[in-house]
Design a protein around this motif. Sequence first.
Motif, PDB file in Angstrom:
ATOM      1  N   ASP A 448       6.739   0.129  -4.122  1.00  0.00           N
ATOM      2  CA  ASP A 448       6.256  -0.185  -5.763  1.00  0.00           C
ATOM      3  C   ASP A 448       4.749   0.139  -5.544  1.00  0.00           C
ATOM      4  OD1 ASP A 448       5.002  -1.875  -7.405  1.00  0.00           O
ATOM      5  OD2 ASP A 448       5.962  -3.636  -7.125  1.00  0.00           O
ATOM      6  N   PHE A 449       4.109   0.848  -6.793  1.00  0.00           N
ATOM      7  CA  PHE A 449       3.183   1.967  -7.178  1.00  0.00           C
ATOM      8  C   PHE A 449       1.978   0.079  -6.812  1.00  0.00           C
ATOM      9  CE2 PHE A 449       5.540   1.869 -11.426  1.00  0.00           C
ATOM     10  CZ  PHE A 449       4.236   0.547 -12.135  1.00  0.00           C
ATOM     11  N   THR A 450       2.131  -0.553  -7.651  1.00  0.00           N
ATOM     12  CA  THR A 450       1.476  -1.870  -7.542  1.00  0.00           C
ATOM     13  C   THR A 450       0.805  -2.329  -6.164  1.00  0.00           C
ATOM     14  OG1 THR A 450       2.538  -3.942  -7.944  1.00  0.00           O
ATOM     15  CG2 THR A 450       2.215  -2.605  -9.818  1.00  0.00           C
ATOM     16  N   LEU A 451       1.449  -1.785  -5.440  1.00  0.00           N
ATOM     17  CA  LEU A 451       0.751  -2.430  -3.835  1.00  0.00           C
ATOM     18  C   LEU A 451       0.347  -1.491  -2.998  1.00  0.00           C
ATOM     19  CD1 LEU A 451       4.382  -3.786  -2.750  1.00  0.00           C
ATOM     20  CD2 LEU A 451       2.549  -5.143  -3.943  1.00  0.00           C
ATOM     21  N   PRO A 452      -0.681  -1.045  -2.177  1.00  0.00           N
ATOM     22  CA  PRO A 452      -1.524  -0.821  -1.513  1.00  0.00           C
ATOM     23  C   PRO A 452       0.173   0.194   0.085  1.00  0.00           C
ATOM     24  CG  PRO A 452      -1.799  -2.913  -0.831  1.00  0.00           C
ATOM     25  CD  PRO A 452      -0.816  -3.388  -1.887  1.00  0.00           C
ATOM     26  N   TYR A 453      -0.523   1.190  -0.477  1.00  0.00           N
ATOM     27  CA  TYR A 453       0.446   2.746   0.568  1.00  0.00           C
ATOM     28  C   TYR A 453       0.162   3.454   1.048  1.00  0.00           C
ATOM     29  CZ  TYR A 453       4.162   5.362   2.260  1.00  0.00           C
ATOM     30  OH  TYR A 453       5.220   6.451   2.740  1.00  0.00           O
ATOM     31  N   GLY A 454      -0.051   3.111   2.778  1.00  0.00           N
ATOM     32  CA  GLY A 454      -0.935   4.126   3.444  1.00  0.00           C
ATOM     33  C   GLY A 454      -0.563   3.342   4.910  1.00  0.00           C
ATOM     34  N   GLY A 455      -0.847   4.073   5.845  1.00  0.00           N
ATOM     35  CA  GLY A 455      -0.874   4.575   7.303  1.00  0.00           C
ATOM     36  C   GLY A 455      -1.830   4.048   8.521  1.00  0.00           C
ATOM     37  N   PHE A 456      -0.995   4.170   9.593  1.00  0.00           N
ATOM     38  CA  PHE A 456      -2.106   3.757  10.308  1.00  0.00           C
ATOM     39  C   PHE A 456      -2.044   5.103  11.120  1.00  0.00           C
ATOM     40  CE2 PHE A 456      -1.798  -1.087  11.093  1.00  0.00           C
ATOM     41  CZ  PHE A 456      -2.050  -1.243  10.450  1.00  0.00           C
ATOM     42  N   LYS A 457      -3.217   4.810  12.365  1.00  0.00           N
ATOM     43  CA  LYS A 457      -3.273   6.161  12.843  1.00  0.00           C
ATOM     44  C   LYS A 457      -3.516   7.293  12.359  1.00  0.00           C
ATOM     45  CE  LYS A 457       0.175   3.994  15.509  1.00  0.00           C
ATOM     46  NZ  LYS A 457       0.974   3.493  16.515  1.00  0.00           N
ATOM     47  N   GLN A 458      -2.213   8.023  12.482  1.00  0.00           N
ATOM     48  CA  GLN A 458      -2.289  10.122  12.319  1.00  0.00           C
ATOM     49  C   GLN A 458      -1.455   9.786  11.497  1.00  0.00           C
ATOM     50  OE1 GLN A 458      -1.908  13.065  14.507  1.00  0.00           O
ATOM     51  NE2 GLN A 458      -2.249  11.816  16.692  1.00  0.00           N
ATOM     52  N   SER A 459      -0.959   9.054  10.379  1.00  0.00           N
ATOM     53  CA  SER A 459      -0.375   8.894   9.141  1.00  0.00           C
ATOM     54  C   SER A 459      -1.216   8.691   7.931  1.00  0.00           C
ATOM     55  CB  SER A 459       0.554   7.584   8.998  1.00  0.00           C
ATOM     56  OG  SER A 459       1.265   8.188   9.840  1.00  0.00           O
ATOM     57  N   GLY A 460      -3.043   8.441   8.522  1.00  0.00           N
ATOM     58  CA  GLY A 460      -3.950   8.835   6.854  1.00  0.00           C
ATOM     59  C   GLY A 460      -5.252   8.139   7.206  1.00  0.00           C
ATOM     60  N   VAL A 461      -5.599   7.685   6.152  1.00  0.00           N
ATOM     61  CA  VAL A 461      -6.790   6.853   5.690  1.00  0.00           C
ATOM     62  C   VAL A 461      -6.590   6.781   4.455  1.00  0.00           C
ATOM     63  CG1 VAL A 461      -9.749   6.653   5.712  1.00  0.00           C
ATOM     64  CG2 VAL A 461      -8.426   8.834   7.342  1.00  0.00           C
ATOM     65  N   GLY A 462      -7.113   5.560   3.828  1.00  0.00           N
ATOM     66  CA  GLY A 462      -6.854   5.213   2.803  1.00  0.00           C
ATOM     67  C   GLY A 462      -5.466   4.485   2.466  1.00  0.00           C
ATOM     68  N   ARG A 463      -6.048   3.860   1.049  1.00  0.00           N
ATOM     69  CA  ARG A 463      -4.431   3.424   0.746  1.00  0.00           C
ATOM     70  C   ARG A 463      -4.355   4.087  -1.019  1.00  0.00           C
ATOM     71  NH1 ARG A 463      -4.008   2.885   5.574  1.00  0.00           N
ATOM     72  NH2 ARG A 463      -3.201   0.708   6.761  1.00  0.00           N
ATOM     73  N   GLU A 464      -2.884   4.111  -0.966  1.00  0.00           N
ATOM     74  CA  GLU A 464      -2.595   4.734  -2.552  1.00  0.00           C
ATOM     75  C   GLU A 464      -2.299   3.295  -3.371  1.00  0.00           C
ATOM     76  OE1 GLU A 464      -2.817   8.843  -3.319  1.00  0.00           O
ATOM     77  OE2 GLU A 464      -1.295   8.495  -2.478  1.00  0.00           O
ATOM     78  N   GLY A 465      -2.093   2.897  -4.838  1.00  0.00           N
ATOM     79  CA  GLY A 465      -1.340   2.185  -5.177  1.00  0.00           C
ATOM     80  C   GLY A 465      -1.728   1.305  -5.271  1.00  0.00           C
ATOM     81  N   GLY A 466      -1.555   0.266  -6.074  1.00  0.00           N
ATOM     82  CA  GLY A 466      -1.896  -1.301  -5.970  1.00  0.00           C
ATOM     83  C   GLY A 466      -3.786  -1.426  -5.913  1.00  0.00           C
ATOM     84  N   VAL A 467      -4.390  -2.595  -6.453  1.00  0.00           N
ATOM     85  CA  VAL A 467      -6.226  -2.105  -6.306  1.00  0.00           C
ATOM     86  C   VAL A 467      -6.618  -1.559  -5.543  1.00  0.00           C
ATOM     87  CG1 VAL A 467      -7.880  -4.499  -6.543  1.00  0.00           C
ATOM     88  CG2 VAL A 467      -5.677  -4.956  -7.698  1.00  0.00           C
ATOM     89  N   GLU A 468      -5.908  -2.330  -3.913  1.00  0.00           N
ATOM     90  CA  GLU A 468      -6.563  -1.134  -3.111  1.00  0.00           C
ATOM     91  C   GLU A 468      -6.749   1.072  -4.020  1.00  0.00           C
ATOM     92  OE1 GLU A 468      -5.688  -4.359  -1.506  1.00  0.00           O
ATOM     93  OE2 GLU A 468      -4.308  -3.170  -3.158  1.00  0.00           O
ATOM     94  N   GLY A 469      -5.594   1.066  -4.272  1.00  0.00           N
ATOM     95  CA  GLY A 469      -5.976   2.857  -4.968  1.00  0.00           C
ATOM     96  C   GLY A 469      -6.633   2.884  -6.182  1.00  0.00           C
TER      97      GLY A 469
END
Length: 490
Positions: A448-469
């Motif tokens: 759901d693009f209205t929710l923040p999406y992203g990872g811990f550790k080596q899965s990334g930095v920051g979030r995409e989607g939602g208000v956070e995106g």
Amino acid sequence: MNPNAVELAYPDQLFIGGAWVPPQTSASIEIVSPSDETLVGRVAEARQADVDRAVAAARRAFDEGPWPRMTGPERAAVLRRIGQRVGERADQFARAWAVQVGMPYAYAAATAPFSKGYFDYFAGLAEQGFEELRTPAQGGACVVVREPVGVTAAIVPWNAPLATTLLKVAPALAAGCTVVVKPSPETPLEALLLAECAADAGLPDGVLSVLPADREVSEYLVRRPEIDKVSFTGSTAAGRHIGAICASRMVRYTAELGGKSAAIVLDDAKIETIVAGILPNLISLTGQQCAAFSRILVSRRRQAEVTEALAAAFRDIKVGDAFDAQTQMGPLVSSRQRDRVCGYIAKGAEQGARLVTGGGRPAHLPKGWFVEPTLFEGANDMTIAREEIFGPVGVVIAYDDEEQAIAIANDSDYGLSGAVFTEDVERAYAVGRRIRTGNFAMNGRVIDFTLPYGGFKQSGVGREGGVEGLHGFTEVKTICLPRPPGHLGG
């Protein structure tokens, strides 16, 4: 030419600063169908001189143009028009995904119409405004505002090119940024179709550019001093390299990277729920997605039952051409990717994992970059359980109790996604809070693009989607005053 090829208005030109212009060289990118290895099309390829033009246009548009200075509602009106154009051309976007990547057309066609919603959603956030009034402890008033971060480089992968492009472009535009999109050379069509939609919707000059190009051009773009923000989706290795470049001059960046997600099957889970939740996640996009449940954790008591149920479901998957209405899983994107996946399958066998099903090319598909859905039984210390394969390969891993299952799930360099299969909502929440991952769900996966999406550790930095995106494309400024300004109730 493949009959399913997608026609572009300007295949031999680049979209730079709001206009279709000839590239600086005659270089082009050939697009080959992974289903039958036929030529799908050819588009202009950007080189460094084209990057210079696009970045200069984006810099002028941000520093001098109207886009960052428009109100949120004014930008929202343009975004809604772009979204309308995207929705009207949903079938072209669906065909582009199917013909370039091998995503079954039936699935692509069912999901493409939702792409309009990305622009509507972020337009709605832009309309809400970016000012917040606060009262400091010393009295007076402070206005906390969010301002656009600036010129953004959006680097897009090949696996889900439309969705990942929109998760960058829609919020960046809503925030008031100007954007240079660098799509993958395997999948340039979606970004070029989006450029046509943006031009038709009246996006101001300089705000958007699209540069299909290879990886070397990506690095050149990231290193340009005019770039204020980098939004990257791709491998962890590439993400680390880009992150180091950005850190060298304190450029803001978001990185959505790899994963090796665990699906924890608790003993109360129903077998039909397990299969229905794991199978689509693991074979969708032929496993070429960072959130695939490639580690399936099952108690020793139920290991044989769950393994055989999943294996039976794997064997029933219809593998074939993306445009065959019966196809459930298409090919891998390229011969290089097929060789990579087959290499991991061989490595699993070499290290002693038990091949339950799959592992080869479907016998009825002599052409195309196909591989069978593949299931192993093994241990979490094996390469196939540690490294991201990016193919339809899962490994069943046994555990003794819930504590050990959680420990195995967390024993990974990655932390992007995951799930727990159970009938108990409270237990699912408790397990979810203990898993070191950015996204978690009960009995499947939520997209759901209205929710923040992203990872811990080596899965990334920051979030995409939602208000956070959206916030990822802004800078925060605090303005302290003796009293609130008039438009905020002063």
